[in-house]
Design an enzyme around this catalytic site. Structure first.
Site, short mmCIF file in Angstrom:
data_model
loop_
_atom_site.label_atom_id
_atom_site.label_comp_id
_atom_site.label_asym_id
_atom_site.label_seq_id
_atom_site.Cartn_x
_atom_site.Cartn_y
_atom_site.Cartn_z
N ASP A 42 29.45 -19.61 35.35
CA ASP A 42 29.11 -21.00 35.01
C ASP A 42 29.66 -21.84 36.16
O ASP A 42 30.86 -22.01 36.29
CB ASP A 42 29.77 -21.37 33.67
CG ASP A 42 29.66 -22.87 33.34
OD1 ASP A 42 28.98 -23.60 34.10
OD2 ASP A 42 30.26 -23.29 32.34
N LYS A 85 28.48 -30.31 42.68
CA LYS A 85 27.22 -29.97 42.02
C LYS A 85 26.24 -31.14 42.06
O LYS A 85 25.03 -30.95 42.10
CB LYS A 85 27.51 -29.56 40.58
CG LYS A 85 26.36 -28.94 39.84
CD LYS A 85 26.87 -28.38 38.52
CE LYS A 85 25.79 -27.77 37.67
NZ LYS A 85 26.36 -27.18 36.45
N GLU A 108 21.83 -23.31 31.55
CA GLU A 108 23.10 -23.35 30.82
C GLU A 108 22.90 -23.30 29.29
O GLU A 108 23.56 -22.50 28.62
CB GLU A 108 23.90 -24.59 31.23
CG GLU A 108 24.45 -24.46 32.65
CD GLU A 108 24.85 -25.76 33.29
OE1 GLU A 108 24.87 -26.80 32.59
OE2 GLU A 108 25.14 -25.75 34.50
N ASP A 140 25.75 -30.59 25.19
CA ASP A 140 26.73 -30.25 26.23
C ASP A 140 27.37 -31.51 26.81
O ASP A 140 26.74 -32.24 27.58
CB ASP A 140 26.02 -29.43 27.33
CG ASP A 140 26.97 -29.00 28.46
OD1 ASP A 140 28.13 -29.47 28.50
OD2 ASP A 140 26.53 -28.21 29.32
P1 ADP Z 1 31.65 -29.40 33.29
O1 ADP Z 1 30.62 -28.68 32.47
O2 ADP Z 1 31.24 -30.77 33.71
O3 ADP Z 1 32.19 -28.58 34.41
P2 ADP Z 1 33.65 -28.91 31.20
O4 ADP Z 1 32.74 -28.39 30.17
O5 ADP Z 1 34.63 -27.97 31.78
O6 ADP Z 1 32.90 -29.72 32.33
O7 ADP Z 1 34.43 -30.15 30.53
C1 ADP Z 1 35.46 -30.83 31.16
C2 ADP Z 1 35.89 -31.96 30.27
O8 ADP Z 1 36.37 -31.45 29.04
C3 ADP Z 1 37.01 -32.80 30.86
O9 ADP Z 1 36.69 -34.17 30.72
C4 ADP Z 1 38.20 -32.44 29.99
O10 ADP Z 1 39.12 -33.51 29.88
C5 ADP Z 1 37.54 -32.15 28.67
N1 ADP Z 1 38.37 -31.32 27.81
C6 ADP Z 1 38.81 -30.07 28.04
N2 ADP Z 1 39.60 -29.65 27.04
C7 ADP Z 1 39.68 -30.66 26.15
C8 ADP Z 1 40.36 -30.86 24.90
N3 ADP Z 1 41.14 -29.94 24.39
N4 ADP Z 1 40.19 -32.04 24.28
C9 ADP Z 1 39.42 -32.99 24.81
N5 ADP Z 1 38.76 -32.87 25.96
C10 ADP Z 1 38.88 -31.72 26.64
MG MG Z 2 29.35 -27.26 31.94
#
Ligand code: ADP
Ligand code: MG
Length: 643
Positions: free
Chosen positions: A19, A81, A182, A204
C-alpha cells in the site's frame, strides 16, 4: 541464547502486497494462508511516506525522514503521491509544498515534476521508488527474498498516475505483477470475493485525502461502480482544528506565532487525537508563550465537536457517489472502513448513521489495503495460483479521439469496466489524404481543447484516396492495470500502427473531479459548440464536394440550376463564417434542395459508367459526392472486449 537468522539461498521468493499511501506505506505477505504486515526494526508496520535527502547524498526514508521535516523542509519530500504522473507546468504542483521545483526547458522536461534537493534533481517516481525500496528492505529482513508484488493505487488514478506507480516499482527493483485499486484490495482482505455477489462501499479517510468507492461483486469479480473523493480532506484537518484550540490555550493569539510553535501544537494535537480513540479524555502539558506551562484536558466530546464539520464533508461525497452509481444506501451489502482516520470513534458513528449499518472494521483500517494486496499477490504468484481471479475496475474519465474541428468522439466512456476495448471507424475528410493525425484525449468535455491530451501519433503511408473512402479503424484497449493501448489500421490497405499511451501529464483526483464538474457546468454550452463545429465541418466538406462535382458534371445542369446552386453555395459559405449552427444547417438544406435534381442525373451517369466496368468503390464515391451528404465521421462503434 542468541538466535541467528540463517540465510537460505534457496528460500523461495515471497509475493508481497504494497500500500503506497500518501501519508503512510506498508508491505504485507501471506504467511501460511494468512495475510500479515511486515514490521520494521522498531516493530512498526507503517512507514511514513517521507523521503529526506541530506547534504552528503544519503537518502533517509520513513519516521527518521519525518523527524527531519521541520528542520529541513526543502530537503524532505512528503505526500509525493500527490505529484505522481503530473506535469511540471501544472499550477497545482506549486501550491503543494515548500520545495524547489526545476523549471522545465523542453516539452519533454515539462512532462514530470522535478524537485531540486541540494545538487540533485529527483522526480516523484524516484522519490516513490525510495519508499518502495525501504519497504522491500524491511520485507527482505523478514522473508529473505521478495518475489512479485501487487501495488495498490486509488480507484480514480488515471493512466499517467498508474504508469508512474508502475515505473516507481520497477525502479525499486520490484517485479510488479499488477496494480490494483485500494478499495478492491480492502474488499479482498475481508474475503468478500468469496461471497460471489454484492454491493459494497469502501470509505477511506486517510491523512490528507478522502475516497469513497462503490464496488460491485458479480460472480466473484469486483467492478468499481462509482468513485468520489476530496483530495484535501483527512486526519490532517482534524489535527489543525485541534491545534487551533491548543494554540489558544498556549496563549498564542494574533501574536506569538512561529513555525516551531505551530509544529509543536500540530504534533500535540495528533497525539491527543490518537489518545482519544481509546480514552474519554486526554491531558497534555504545553508551554505558554508568556512562560511556564499549561495543562490542557481534551475530552472525546470536544474532539467530536471539532471534527464534526470535517467528517460531514465526507457525507456529501458519499451521497453523490451513491447517486452516481444509481443505488441507495439500503441496497448496500456492506461498508468497509479504510484509513487511519476511521479509527476516530466519531467517524465510525457517522459512517454507521450515513449508510444505516455498522461498517466492517475488524481488520485494522491502516493495514487492510496492504493485506488485501498481499492476498492478490499470493493468488497471482502462488503455487496452484487461481489465475481466474480477475479484478475489474472502471475508467475514471472517458477516452476518445479528436476529430475534425476539434470535437471529441468518445471511444470508451467513463465508468466503463476494465479491462475493456472498443473500436470505431473513421474516414478521411480531405481528398488524397495520405496520413491521419490521431489525437487521444481523456475527459468529459465535448471539445478536445478542454480535455487532457494523452498522446498524438500519425498513421502514414495510406495511398491517396478520395475523401471518405479510407476506412480508419481505431482500437482502444485498456488492460487490467488501467493502461491504454491505441492502435489504428486503415482497413482497405492494411496499413497499421499502435502506441502504448504514455500520457504526458498527470491528473490528480481534484482535477478529475474538476473535469467532471466542468463537464456538468458546461454541458449545454459544450453541446452547442460541438454542434456548431460539426455543422461547419460538414458544410465545408459539402461545399468542396459540390465545387468538385461542378467541375466534372456541369454539363448535366439544366435551366437556371447553376445560378440557384451558386446562390445556395454562397449562402452556405456565409453561414460557415458566422456562429449560428441552425443557420448553417438551413443553408445546407437549401443547397441540398438546389442540387437535388442534378445529383440524380449525376448518379445515373455514375451508375452507367460502373456498368461499363469501373470499380465499384469509385461508384460509391461518385454516388456519395453526388449526394453530397456522406458523413465525415462514421461511428460504427461497438463496445466490448476486443478479444
Ligand atoms: P494515507 O492513506 O493517506 O497514507 P493513513 O490511512 O495511514 O493515510 O491515515 C493516516 C491518518 O490516520 C493520520 O491523519 C493519522 O493521524 C490518522 N490516525 C492514525 N491512527 C489514528 C488513531 N488511532 N486515531 C485517530 N487517527 C489516527
Ligand atoms: Mg491509504
Amino acid at each position: 541464547m542468541m538466535l541467528f537468522d540463517i540465510f537460505d539461498p534457496k528460500a523461495a521468493p515471497r509475493p508481497v502486497g504494497i500500500d503506497l499511501g500518501t501519508t503512510n506505506s506498508l508491505i504485507a505477505w501471506v504467511n501460511d494462508g494468512h495475510p500479515e504486515t511486515v514490521t520494521d526494526c522498531d516493530n512498526e508496520a507503517l512507514v511514513p511516506s517521507a523521503v529526506s535527502y541530506d547534504e552528503r547524498g544519503n537518502v533517509i526514508v520513513g519516521r527518521a525522514a519525518l523527524r527531519r521535516a521541520p528542520l529541513y523542509p526543502r530537503e524532505t519530500i512528503v505526500s509525493v503521491k500527490r505529484f505522481m504522473g503530473r506535469g511540471a507546468s501544472d499550477p497545482e504542483t506549486r501550491r503543494l509544498g515548500p520545495w524547489e521545483f526545476v523549471e522545465p526547458k523542453t516539452d519533454d522536461e515539462a512532462k514530470v515534476v522535478r524537485f531540486r534537493v541540494h545538487e540533485r534533481i529527483v522526480t516523484p517516481v524516484e522519490v516513490s521508488a525510495e519508499i518502495l525500496r525501504a519497504l522491500k528492505r524491511n520485507a527482505e529482513d523478514r522473508l529473505q527474498r521478495v518475489g512479485g508484488v501487487v501495488i495498490t493505487v486509488p480507484a480514480y488514478f488515471d493512466d499517467a498516475q498508474r504508469q508512474a506507480t508502475r515505473d516507481a516499482g520497477r525502479l525499486a527493483g520490484l517485479e510488479v505483477l499488477r496494480l490494483i485499486n485500494e478499495p478492491t484490495a480492502a474488499a479482498l482482505a475481508y474475503g468478500l470475493d468469496k461471497k460471489q455477489d454484492g454491493l459494497f462501499a469502501v470509505y477511506d479517510l486517510g491523512g490528507g485525502t478522502f475516497d469513497v468507492t462503490l464496488l460491485v461483486l458479480d460472480q466473484g469479480v469486483f467492478q468499481v461502480r462509482a468513485t468520489g473523493g476530496d483530495s484535501a480532506l483527512g486526519g490532517d484537518d482534524m489535527d489543525r482544528a485541534l491545534a487551533a484550540r491548543l494554540l489558544e490555550a498556549m496563549g498564542v493569539g494574533d501574536t506569538g506565532w512561529s513555525p516551531e510553535v505551530v509544529r509543536l501544537a500540530l504534533d500535540a494535537a495528533r497525539s491527543v487525537k490518537h489518545g482519544l480513540t481509546d480514552r474519554e479524555a486526554v491531558e497534555i502539558e504545553l508551554p505558554k508563550v508568556a512562560g511556564g506551562e499549561v495543562v490542557v484536558t481534551v475530552t472525546r466530546d470536544e474532539l467530536d465537536a471539532l471534527v464534526r464539520p470535517i467528517v460531514e464533508r465526507t457525507g456529501v461525497v458519499c451521497r453523490r457517489a451513491l447517486k452516481d452509481a444509481g443505488v441507495t444506501a439500503a441496497q448496500l451489502d456492506g461498508v468497509i472502513l479504510v484509513g487511519g482516520s476511521t479509527r476516530v470513534p466519531f467517524v465510525r458513528r457517522y459512517v454507521a448513521e450515513l449508510f444505516g449499518r455498522e461498517p466492517l472494521a475488524d481488520i485494522d483500517p491502516d493495514q487492510v489495503v496492504a493485506l488485501g494486496a498481499a492476498v492478490q499477490a499470493d493468488l497471482l504468484a502462488g503455487e496452484g495460483a487461481k489465475q481466474d481471479v480477475l479484478l475489474l475496475d472502471v475508467l475514471p474519465l472517458s477516452l476518445g479521439i479528436e476529430t475534425m474541428g476539434g470535437v471529441v468522439e468518445k471511444v470508451l466512456a467513463r465508468n466503463t469496466t476494465i479491462p475493456a476495448g472498443a473500436r470505431q471507424v473513421f474516414t478521411t475528410y480531405a481528398d488524397q489524404q495520405t496520413g491521419f493525425e490521431l489525437h487521444v484525449v481523456q475527459g468529459e468535455r465535448e471539445l478536445a481543447a478542454d480535455c487532457r491530451s494523452l498522446a498524438r501519433f500519425t498513421l502514414k503511408g495510406i495511398p491517396p484516396m478520395p475523401a471518405g473512402l479510407a476506412r480508419l479503424e481505431v482500437t482502444f484497449r485498456v488492460d487490467a492495470d488501467g493502461l491504454l493501448q491505441v492502435s489504428a489500421k486503415e482497413t482497405t490497405t492494411g496499413v497499421e500502427q499502435a502506441v502504448v499511451v504514455k500520457p504526458s501529464y498527470g491528473l490528480d483526483d481534484a482535477q478529475v473531479e474538476q473535469m467532471l464538474l466542468d463537464a456538468l457546468d458546461h454541458g449545454e454550452e459544450d453541446l452547442s459548440a460541438r454542434r456548431l463545429v460539426e455543422s461547419k465541418v460538414e458544410a465545408e466538406r459539402v461545399v468542396r464536394a459540390t465545387a468538385q462535382a461542378l467541375a466534372v458534371d456541369a454539363d448535366l445542369l439544366e435551366g437556371d440550376e447553376r445560378a440557384a446552386i451558386d446562390a445556395a453555395l454562397a449562402a452556405v459559405r456565409a453561414a460557415v463564417d458566422g456562429s449560428n449552427a441552425s443557420r448553417v444547417r438551413s443553408a445546407m438544406e437549401a443547397l441540398d434542395h438546389a442540387t437535388h435534381p442534378w445529383a440524380g442525373r449525376r448518379m445515373n451517369r455514375a451508375v452507367s459508367r460502373a456498368i461499363e466496368g469501373r470499380r465499384l468503390g469509385e461508384v460509391e464515391g461518385a454516388v456519395a459526392s453526388a449526394q453530397g451528404v456522406e458523413a465525415h465521421l462514421e461511428a460504427h462503434g461497438h463496445h466490448g472486449d476486443p478479444q
